[in-house]
Write a protein that holds these residues in place. Structure first.
Motif, PDB file in Angstrom:
ATOM      1  N   GLY A  13      49.381  37.170  48.084  1.00 61.80           N
ATOM      2  CA  GLY A  13      49.298  38.206  49.103  1.00 61.80           C
ATOM      3  C   GLY A  13      49.752  39.573  48.651  1.00 61.80           C
ATOM      4  O   GLY A  13      49.893  40.484  49.476  1.00 61.80           O
ATOM      5  N   ALA A  14      49.971  39.759  47.356  1.00 61.85           N
ATOM      6  CA  ALA A  14      50.418  41.065  46.861  1.00 61.85           C
ATOM      7  C   ALA A  14      49.303  42.103  46.889  1.00 61.85           C
ATOM      8  O   ALA A  14      49.569  43.302  46.793  1.00 61.85           O
ATOM      9  CB  ALA A  14      50.964  40.934  45.438  1.00 61.85           C
ATOM     10  N   GLY A  15      48.065  41.644  46.999  1.00 60.94           N
ATOM     11  CA  GLY A  15      46.934  42.565  47.055  1.00 60.94           C
ATOM     12  C   GLY A  15      46.087  42.588  45.800  1.00 60.94           C
ATOM     13  O   GLY A  15      45.298  43.516  45.581  1.00 60.94           O
ATOM     14  N   LYS A  16      46.227  41.562  44.965  1.00 61.33           N
ATOM     15  CA  LYS A  16      45.502  41.516  43.695  1.00 61.33           C
ATOM     16  C   LYS A  16      43.987  41.599  43.896  1.00 61.33           C
ATOM     17  O   LYS A  16      43.296  42.337  43.184  1.00 61.33           O
ATOM     18  CB  LYS A  16      45.825  40.212  42.943  1.00 61.33           C
ATOM     19  N   SER A  17      43.461  40.804  44.831  1.00 65.12           N
ATOM     20  CA  SER A  17      42.006  40.683  44.979  1.00 65.12           C
ATOM     21  C   SER A  17      41.355  42.025  45.272  1.00 65.12           C
ATOM     22  O   SER A  17      40.330  42.378  44.661  1.00 65.12           O
ATOM     23  CB  SER A  17      41.666  39.688  46.085  1.00 65.12           C
ATOM     24  N   LEU A  18      41.934  42.774  46.201  1.00 62.77           N
ATOM     25  CA  LEU A  18      41.337  44.053  46.569  1.00 62.77           C
ATOM     26  C   LEU A  18      41.538  45.109  45.490  1.00 62.77           C
ATOM     27  O   LEU A  18      40.698  45.998  45.311  1.00 62.77           O
ATOM     28  CB  LEU A  18      41.895  44.530  47.906  1.00 62.77           C
ATOM     29  N   ILE A  19      42.628  45.027  44.744  1.00 68.23           N
ATOM     30  CA  ILE A  19      42.822  45.963  43.632  1.00 68.23           C
ATOM     31  C   ILE A  19      41.792  45.687  42.539  1.00 68.23           C
ATOM     32  O   ILE A  19      41.215  46.616  41.948  1.00 68.23           O
ATOM     33  CB  ILE A  19      44.262  45.885  43.098  1.00 68.23           C
ATOM     34  N   LYS A 168      56.625  43.552  51.968  1.00 63.47           N
ATOM     35  CA  LYS A 168      57.405  42.333  52.206  1.00 63.47           C
ATOM     36  C   LYS A 168      58.900  42.543  51.943  1.00 63.47           C
ATOM     37  O   LYS A 168      59.724  41.698  52.291  1.00 63.47           O
ATOM     38  CB  LYS A 168      56.903  41.193  51.305  1.00 63.47           C
ATOM     39  N   GLY A 169      59.231  43.642  51.282  1.00 61.32           N
ATOM     40  CA  GLY A 169      60.624  43.912  50.939  1.00 61.32           C
ATOM     41  C   GLY A 169      60.993  43.320  49.586  1.00 61.32           C
ATOM     42  O   GLY A 169      60.360  42.390  49.089  1.00 61.32           O
ATOM     43  N   ASN A 195      52.441  48.095  45.695  1.00 65.42           N
ATOM     44  CA  ASN A 195      51.347  48.113  46.667  1.00 65.42           C
ATOM     45  C   ASN A 195      51.885  48.117  48.099  1.00 65.42           C
ATOM     46  O   ASN A 195      52.980  47.622  48.367  1.00 65.42           O
ATOM     47  CB  ASN A 195      50.453  46.883  46.439  1.00 65.42           C
ATOM     48  N   LYS A 196      51.087  48.675  48.997  1.00 66.79           N
ATOM     49  CA  LYS A 196      51.334  48.660  50.453  1.00 66.79           C
ATOM     50  C   LYS A 196      52.584  49.448  50.839  1.00 66.79           C
ATOM     51  O   LYS A 196      53.375  49.023  51.680  1.00 66.79           O
ATOM     52  CB  LYS A 196      51.430  47.221  50.975  1.00 66.79           C
ATOM     53  N   SER A 236      43.637  32.788  55.208  1.00 66.42           N
ATOM     54  CA  SER A 236      43.683  32.692  56.668  1.00 66.42           C
ATOM     55  C   SER A 236      45.012  33.186  57.226  1.00 66.42           C
ATOM     56  O   SER A 236      45.109  33.508  58.414  1.00 66.42           O
ATOM     57  CB  SER A 236      43.445  31.250  57.127  1.00 66.42           C
ATOM     58  N   LEU A 237      46.068  33.266  56.393  1.00 67.66           N
ATOM     59  CA  LEU A 237      47.332  33.818  56.861  1.00 67.66           C
ATOM     60  C   LEU A 237      47.170  35.272  57.295  1.00 67.66           C
ATOM     61  O   LEU A 237      47.929  35.773  58.137  1.00 67.66           O
ATOM     62  CB  LEU A 237      48.400  33.729  55.757  1.00 67.66           C
ATOM     63  N   ALA A 238      46.142  35.942  56.726  1.00 71.70           N
ATOM     64  CA  ALA A 238      45.907  37.340  57.070  1.00 71.70           C
ATOM     65  C   ALA A 238      45.399  37.494  58.496  1.00 71.70           C
ATOM     66  O   ALA A 238      45.392  38.594  59.041  1.00 71.70           O
ATOM     67  CB  ALA A 238      44.897  37.960  56.097  1.00 71.70           C
TER      68      ALA A 238
END
Length: 496
Positions: A13-19, A168-169, A195-196, A236-238
């Motif tokens: 969920g760190a954002g790898k896919s979209l990066i 996420k902190g 990210n984010k 699906s957690l998104a």
């Protein structure tokens, strides 16, 4: 021979896919031939490629960003969780077997050659390959067994960008801890990406300097938190606990998708959520179901378990009330199977139940088989569908399912020179195996206009152009990433 760069994360969920998708588009726009690569993905959102093989939906999006057709070489191994029994292992687009995590990791030698051959295929075709890792590379209990993070970085000699999710902190602790646990492989990490981030980026500067001093690895960019990117999430957690997107006032349309325990391919409904005046809700709440203009039972990786769950929790009774009240009900893939009279599993392929009664809204009967259907198809609407008027041909869709359902009366499906019938309709209920059908603009517009007409609302003659909307979203997101990262450094890594 291709140049390569790899994007890993401090966790899922760190954002790898979209990066990765953004980098694919940026390199494409710079004039390079580029492809994505993720050796092993674990996801229930999947896509059927030009070879009629199954890959993770994220890699399909990344290929779209790169301007190329999605291929099995972009994701040679896909793991689809089936719950406590383990995961279905899909190798080069086709099911291999269901394996527990322990069995899978013990058999690295079976799967690594597919990773190597897929990499070599892409390496010979493209100028740049953008590689995605999975989860965290610092899972020290799996260091010797993993085939998706540092093992791939070593195979491909790819410099690694490590992404941390500040939303996420604890982002600096995550970056530092990951680097510390990687030992010798830490030398492969050439830059940190945060990210984010929300707020003034200048606040981070002291931390960026300190993490560089501690690790010797520079922070090469801070990407802002972007709400409503317009590109579907893979996990699906998104979806959160209730709602994905919405713009429903008193004149809007509400669509409720049942949030099943094993929900899969929920990206089928992303185009609906992008339409103005549509609220798309993922929920099992009575109030949502009974106050909807359309209820959808989505696909699932475990049809029988989710069907029994709907019965045990009383949701099946709420669906009956909804249909009695005239609320349309639609089933997609596994949801279509649930709508029928019976699901037979004589060889206990999916569960320990040889036969389960369906919800009984349709006359369909499904039999599970060991072979899996993965096809790219075109379809023509030939039968009646509740609240969808008009004739539609050349609908671009795909199929992913284990069972075969008898009959079929509402779509004539074409695969090459062969045709067959799909789907069933009865009263206000209908179902189909055709994934991606709502991505077709004219069909989606007819559905929404039919739902509006049912409520006496004004119909719209045109809806969104979904392909253009996705492309614009990719361009906008890529521009954000380009502004946020040191792209000169990234290009220097590619040629070093």
């Amino acid at each position: 021979m291709a140049a390569a760069i790899m994007v890993q994360g401090t966790g899922s969920g760190a954002g790898k896919s979209l990066i990765v998708a953004a980098l694919c588009r940026l390199f494409k726009n710079a004039g390079y031939s580029v492809a994505p690569f993720k050796s092993q993905n674990m996801a229930l959102n999947s896509y059927v490629t030009i070879e009629s093989g199954e890959i993770g939906r994220a890699q399909a999006l990344q290929a779209e960003a790169a301007g190329i057709p999605p291929s099995i070489y972009h994701n040679p191994i896909l793991l689809k969780s089936e719950g406590s029994s383990g995961s279905q292992v899909v190798v080069m687009g086709k099911p291999f077997k269901t394996m527990t995590a322990s069995d899978y990791y013990k058999n690295k030698e079976l799967f690594w050659p597919y990773v190597v051959s897929a990499w070599e295929e892409l390496n010979n075709r493209y100028e740049i390959i953008v590689i995605e890792g999975a989860g965290s590379p610092a899972e020290i209990n799996l260091t010797e067994q993993e085939i998706v993070n540092m093992a791939v970085a070593r195979l491909t000699s790819a410099p690694v960008l490590l992404v941390g999710d500040i939303d996420k902190g604890g982002v600096f602790a995550s970056l530092y801890g990951t680097a510390a646990l990687l030992k010798e492989d830490v030398k492969l990490i050439k830059g940190f990406v945060i990210n984010k981030f929300r707020g003034d980026v200048n606040i981070l500067i002291p931390g960026n300097v300190m993490i560089t001093d501690l690790t010797g690895i520079p922070v090469i960019g801070v990407i802002p938190y972007v709400s409503g990117i317009g590109l579907e999430e893979e996990d699906s957690l998104a979806l959160g606990s209730h709602f994905e997107s919405g713009d429903r006032t008193g004149t809007g349309v509400k669509i409720t998708v049942l949030r099943l325990n094993y929900i899969s391919n929920f990206t089928d409904f992303h185009a609906l959520s992008c339409e103005p005046g549509v609220e798309l809700v993922y929920s099992l709440r009575d109030n949502d179901i009974l106050n909807s203009d359309l209820v959808i039972i989505p696909g699932t990786k475990n049809t029988v378990k989710d069907l029994l769950f709907l019965k045990e929790t009383g949701v099946s009774g709420v669906l009956q009330r909804a249909v009695t009240q005239g609320i349309p009900l639609m089933g997609m893939c596994g949801g279509y199977q649930m709508l029928g009279k019976v699901i037979s599993d004589p060889d206990m392929i999916e569960s320990r139940h040889r036969e389960v009664r369906g919800l009984g809204f349709l006359d369909a009967e499904t039999v599970f088989e060991s072979s899996k259907v993965t096809l790219r198809v075109t379809a023509k609407k030939t039968g009646g569908i509740p609240f969808i008027d008009g004739e539609f041909d050349n609908l671009d869709c795909y199929e992913i399912h284990m069972g075969q359902t008898k009959g079929g009366s509402i779509f004539k499906v074409r695969v090459g020179d062969e045709t067959y019938m799909d789907g069933e309709s009865k009263g206000g209920v209908w179902g189909t195996y055709l994934h991606g059908i709502f991505d077709n603009d004219t069909f989606r517009a007819a559905l929404l206009d039919g739902l509006r007409a049912k409520r006496g609302l004004k119909q719209t003659s045109t809806g969104i152009n979904y392909i253009k909307l996705r492309n614009d979203a990719i361009e906008c997101w890529s521009a954000t990433v380009a502004k946020s990262l040191d792209m000169d450094l990234i290009y220097s890594l590619l040629i070093s």
